[in-house]
Write a protein that holds these residues in place. Structure first.
Motif, short mmCIF file in Angstrom:
data_model
loop_
_atom_site.label_atom_id
_atom_site.label_comp_id
_atom_site.label_asym_id
_atom_site.label_seq_id
_atom_site.Cartn_x
_atom_site.Cartn_y
_atom_site.Cartn_z
N SER A 58 0.96 -1.06 -0.11
CA SER A 58 0.10 0.15 0.24
C SER A 58 0.85 1.40 -0.03
N LEU A 59 1.71 1.20 0.93
CA LEU A 59 2.77 2.48 0.74
C LEU A 59 3.44 2.57 -0.61
N ASN A 60 3.75 1.53 -1.15
CA ASN A 60 4.56 1.58 -2.47
C ASN A 60 3.51 2.21 -3.62
N ALA A 61 2.30 1.81 -3.24
CA ALA A 61 1.28 2.24 -4.48
C ALA A 61 1.18 3.71 -4.29
N ALA A 62 0.98 4.11 -2.84
CA ALA A 62 0.72 5.48 -2.56
C ALA A 62 2.01 6.38 -3.35
N ALA A 63 3.06 5.98 -2.83
CA ALA A 63 4.44 6.66 -3.42
C ALA A 63 4.52 6.71 -4.97
N ALA A 64 3.97 5.65 -5.55
CA ALA A 64 4.07 5.65 -6.94
C ALA A 64 3.25 6.89 -7.57
N THR A 65 1.80 6.97 -6.95
CA THR A 65 0.94 7.88 -7.61
C THR A 65 1.33 9.31 -7.03
N GLY A 66 2.02 9.49 -5.88
CA GLY A 66 2.38 10.85 -5.44
C GLY A 66 1.12 11.63 -5.02
N ARG A 67 -0.13 10.92 -4.92
CA ARG A 67 -1.04 11.59 -4.48
C ARG A 67 -2.00 11.08 -3.31
N THR A 95 -6.44 7.80 5.52
CA THR A 95 -5.87 8.61 4.39
C THR A 95 -4.41 8.65 4.66
N LEU A 96 -3.97 8.28 3.32
CA LEU A 96 -2.41 8.08 3.27
C LEU A 96 -1.77 9.25 2.12
N ALA A 97 -0.90 10.14 2.40
CA ALA A 97 -0.41 11.10 1.37
C ALA A 97 1.25 10.85 1.60
N PRO A 98 1.99 10.58 0.27
CA PRO A 98 3.40 10.35 0.23
C PRO A 98 4.29 11.83 0.45
N VAL A 99 5.24 11.64 1.18
CA VAL A 99 6.14 12.67 1.38
C VAL A 99 7.57 12.45 0.57
N ARG A 100 7.71 13.20 -0.37
CA ARG A 100 8.99 12.93 -1.24
C ARG A 100 9.46 14.31 -1.73
N SER A 101 10.76 14.08 -2.12
CA SER A 101 11.61 15.08 -2.69
C SER A 101 11.62 14.69 -4.13
N GLY A 102 11.09 15.32 -5.16
CA GLY A 102 11.40 14.88 -6.47
C GLY A 102 10.68 13.37 -6.64
N ARG A 103 11.45 12.38 -6.80
CA ARG A 103 11.12 11.04 -6.90
C ARG A 103 11.74 10.29 -5.68
N SER A 104 12.40 10.94 -4.75
CA SER A 104 13.04 10.30 -3.82
C SER A 104 11.93 10.31 -2.55
N PHE A 127 5.60 9.25 4.75
CA PHE A 127 4.07 9.55 4.42
C PHE A 127 3.60 10.39 5.56
N LEU A 128 2.37 10.97 5.29
CA LEU A 128 1.54 11.50 6.23
C LEU A 128 0.36 10.65 6.35
#
Length: 595
Positions: free
Chosen positions: A274-283, A297-306, A310-311
Motif C-alpha cells: 500500500s505504501l509503495n502504491a501511494a508513493a508511486a502515485t504521489g497523491r 488517508t495516506l499522502a506520500p512525502v517525497r522530494s522529487g522522486r525520492s 508518509f503523512l
C-alpha cells in the motif's frame, strides 16, 4: 348534449378567454394539465376528460392527467401511437370520435386496452391532437359512459381548447426548463464559489505552512498546522511505515516516543504494498484494509522522486481535505529538506571544530569562542565527553535521537564512533533511558568534566580506552572512563594491534579454573588488589585466611615462584586485570563461589 347554436357564443368565447388567462398564469406543468382536463370536461359536459403526452422514444402515448376517471388502470393507460382513439388522435392526423368504442371495427384495438376501457364503462370517445408549432405532443380527449355524438361546434371548441392548452403547456415547459436552467446555473455558481473558497482556504493553508517553515519550525510545525486544519490526528511515518511523530488537534505531541503506534491494522507485506502504491502515485488516497474497510488517508512525502515518508490520518478525508493533506506533504518534505540541510551544515562545522581540537594545535580563546558560539559553548565552560560506538552512529535518526537529549551541545563522527560534548551529568541518565527504551545495544564511555575544552584530545583518548575495555568484556552499556585506569590504555592498544594476548601471563591459571571450576584467578586478583595481604583478601572473599594460603600455594604451583614479586608481579597483576575485564571472567564477576 350541448346545443351550440342555442348557446351564447359570446359567453363561450368569454369563458375560453378566461380559461386562456388562467392557463397562462400557471407555470407548473401538472397544474396546467389538470386545469385543461377539468375545463374540457366542464365545457363539453362529458363524464370524463383526459390528456396524453407522446413519448417518441418508445413510440407510445400515455395519459398524464384526467378528471372523472374512476379506475386507476384507465388513468395510467399507455398505448402505441396509432392504436385506439387515443393513439390515433396522438398521431396528429385529425380529430376522431366513436359512439361505441369496443364495437367500432374501424379503430385498431389492443385486447389489454379494451379490457381497461370495458372496466371503466366507456362507450363514446372524442379527441383532438395537441400541437405545438406544428409538432404533435399529445391528445386531448372527452369520453362518455353512454352513446353520444359530439357536434362540430363542440369539436371546434375542443380544438380551440387544445390549442390554448398546447400554448399553456409549452409555456409551462419552457418556464420549468428556465427554472431548471436557473437552478443549474445557481448550482454552478455555488460550485464555483465553493471552488474559490477552497482555493482561498488552500492558499491560506499554504501561507500558514510556509510561515511555520520561515519561522524555523521543523516537520512538527507542519503536523501541528495540518492537524488543526483537518481536525484529526496526523502521523508522520518513515518509508517503512513506522511512526516518527504525531500531532493531534489539541493534545501535546508525542514526538519520537518509542511507544508511538500508528493505528493501521494491516500486515507488514500488505502495508508495504500500500505504501509503495501511494508513493508511486504521489497523491493522497484512502487506505483500505483486507475487508475493504477504510483505515485512513495516506499522502506520500517525497522530494522529487525520492521517498521521504508518509503523512497518515485514520480519518476518511473528503477530496477537499485530501488536497490539504497533499499540500501538507509537500511542506513536510520542505521541512525535512531544511532539517537535513541544517544538519549537514552543522555536521561539517562540528567536524571541522572537532578535528581542530583533536589536532592539539594552539587555538586562541577568542577564535575558539567564536567557533563554539553556534552551539552555546565557550572555551572556559566545563563540559563532559562521551564516545558512542554503534553500527548506526552515522544514521540521521540515531544522531537526531542523541541530539534531542537535553544538554547535548556538540556531536561529531570520530572514525567509526560518535563523539558527544554535553554539559550536565544528567545526560548520562537520559542516554541510559534512551538505551533501555530502544534496546540499541550501544557501547558508550563518558569522561569529565573538563575544565577547558582544549583538554578534549586527552579526554577523547581516555574514553576510547574505556570503550575498548567495554568491547573487550563483551558487554554493552555505558562505562565511566575514570573507573578503567591504566589497564584501559593497555587493552585499547592491544585491541588496536589485534596481536597481543594480554592474559598470556596467567593463561595456566585461567585454564585451570575453566577445567576445574575453581576461582584461583579471582583469588590472585583480590590478593593484588588487597596490597598482597592475606587477611584483607580473605575478608573480601568471605573465606578463612588458611583457605587463602592454600589457594596462593596452588597459584604458585601453576604460575611459578616469584609471580607475586617485582618485577614479574606487575605483569601478572596487569594480566589479571585484563582477564577480569574479558568476557571469559563473566562468571567470576557475577559471584561464582571461589574454591
Amino acid at each position: 348534449m350541448i346545443d351550440m347554436p342555442s348557446r351564447n357564443r359570446e359567453a363561450f368565447l368569454r369563458a375560453l378567454l378566461d380559461i386562456a388567462a388562467e392557463l397562462s398564469s400557471l407555470h407548473d406543468v401538472e397544474a396546467v394539465l389538470l386545469s385543461i382536463v377539468r375545463h374540457t370536461r366542464q365545457l363539453v359536459g362529458s363524464d370524463m376528460a383526459y390528456i396524453s403526452l407522446n413519448d417518441h422514444s418508445t413510440g407510445e402515448t400515455y395519459i398524464r392527467q384526467s378528471d372523472g376517471v374512476v379506475t386507476s388502470e384507465y388513468r395510467t393507460i399507455r398505448m402505441p401511437i396509432g392504436t385506439g382513439i387515443l393513439g390515433m388522435v396522438a398521431s396528429g392526423d385529425a380529430h376522431y370520435q366513436t359512439t361505441d368504442y369496443l364495437k367500432d371495427e374501424s379503430v385498431p384495438h389492443i385486447a389489454r386496452i379494451d379490457e381497461i376501457v370495458g372496466a371503466e364503462g366507456v362507450r363514446t370517445i372524442m379527441g383532438v391532437p395537441v400541437l405545438v408549432r406544428g409538432r404533435v405532443i399529445g391528445a386531448l380527449l372527452a369520453a362518455e359512459r353512454t352513446p353520444r355524438v359530439f357536434s362540430p361546434d363542440e369539436v371546434d371548441m375542443m380544438t380551440s381548447l387544445g390549442a390554448h392548452a398546447a400554448i399553456a403547456l409549452d409555456n409551462a415547459q419552457k418556464y420549468g426548463q428556465a427554472l431548471e436552467d436557473a437552478e443549474a446555473l445557481s448550482r454552478q455558481n455555488n460550485e464555483s464559489l465553493q471552488e474559490v473558497l477552497s482555493l482561498r482556504r488552500t492558499s491560506e493553508f499554504d501561507d500558514e505552512l510556509m510561515h511555520q517553515l520561515l519561522q524555523g519550525e521543523t516537520e512538527e510545525g507542519v503536523l501541528r498546522v495540518t492537524a488543526a486544519a483537518l481536525g484529526v490526528s496526523v502521523w508522520l511515518l518513515d518509508e517503512s511505515g513506522s511512526a516518527v511523530s504525531m500531532r493531534s488537534p489539541s493534545a501535546a505531541p508525542l514526538g519520537n516516543s518509542p511507544g508511538l503506534q500508528v493505528p493501521i491494522s494491516m500486515s507488514g507485506n500488505k502495508l508495504r504494498r500500500s505504501l509503495n502504491a501511494a508513493a508511486a502515485t504521489g497523491r493522497a488516497q484512502l487506505l483500505h484494509g483486507s475487508d475493504e474497510a477504510v483505515l485512513g488517508t495516506l499522502a506520500p512525502v517525497r522530494s522529487g522522486r525520492s521517498p521521504m515518508g508518509f503523512l497518515f490520518t485514520s480519518a476518511e478525508l473528503a477530496p477537499a481535505q485530501q488536497a490539504l493533506l497533499e499540500r501538507s506533504a509537500v511542506h513536510c518534505a520542505l521541512a525535512l529538506l531544511f532539517v537535513q540541510a541544517e544538519e549537514d551544515a552543522q555536521h561539517r562545522m562540528q567536524l571541522d571544530v572537532f578535528e581542530e581540537l583533536l589536532s592539539g594545535d594552539t587555538i586562541s580563546a577568542l577564535r575558539l569562542d567564536r567557533r563554539l558560539r553556534p552551539w552555546g559553548l565557550t572555551s572556559r565552560e566545563p563540559v563532559r565527553v562521551a564516545v558512542i560506538r554503534h553500527q548506526q552512529v552515522l544514521a540521521r535518526d540515531f544522531q537526531r535521537a542523541i541530539r534531542a537529549i537535553t544538554s547535548t551541545r556538540f556531536i561529531a563522527p570520530a572514525q567509526e564512533d560518535l563523539c558527544v560534548i554535553f554539559t550536565e551529568p544528567e545526560w548520562v541518565t537520559d542516554l541510559e533511558s534512551l538505551e533501555r527504551s530502544r534496546g540499541m545495544g550501544l557501547l558508550a564511555a563518558v569522561t569529565g568534566p573538563m575544565t577547558d575544552i582544549t583538554e578534549l584530545p586527552a579526554s577523547f583518548r581516555q574514553a576510547q580506552s574505556a570503550l575498548s575495555v567495554l568491547e573487550y568484556s563483551g558487554r554493552t552499556g555505558i562505562i565511566d572512563s575514570s573507573s578503567v585506569g591504566l589497564v584501559g590504555t593497555v587493552i585499547h592498544l592491544a585491541q588496536e594491534s589485534r596481536s597481543v594476548d594480554l592474559t598470556a601471563e596467567v593463561r595456566a591459571l585461567t585454564q585451570y579454573d575453566e577445567t576445574r571450576g575453581t576461582s584461583l584467578s579471582k583469588t590472585a586478583l583480590r590478593f593484588f588488589d588487597s596490597d598482597r595481604r592475606i587477611d584483607r583478601t580473605a575478608e573480601s572473599l568471605y573465606v578463612h585466611r588458611n583457605t587463602v594460603k592454600q589457594r596462593l600455594g596452588a597459584i604458585e604451583k601453576l604460575l611459578g615462584a616469584g609471580w607475586d614479586s617485582a618485577p614479574r608481579s606487575l605483569d601478572v597483576h596487569l594480566a589479571l586485570r585484563a582477564w577480569w575485564h574479558s568476557s571469559s571472567a563473566r562468571d567470576d564477576r557475577t559471584g561464582t563461589r571461589a574454591r
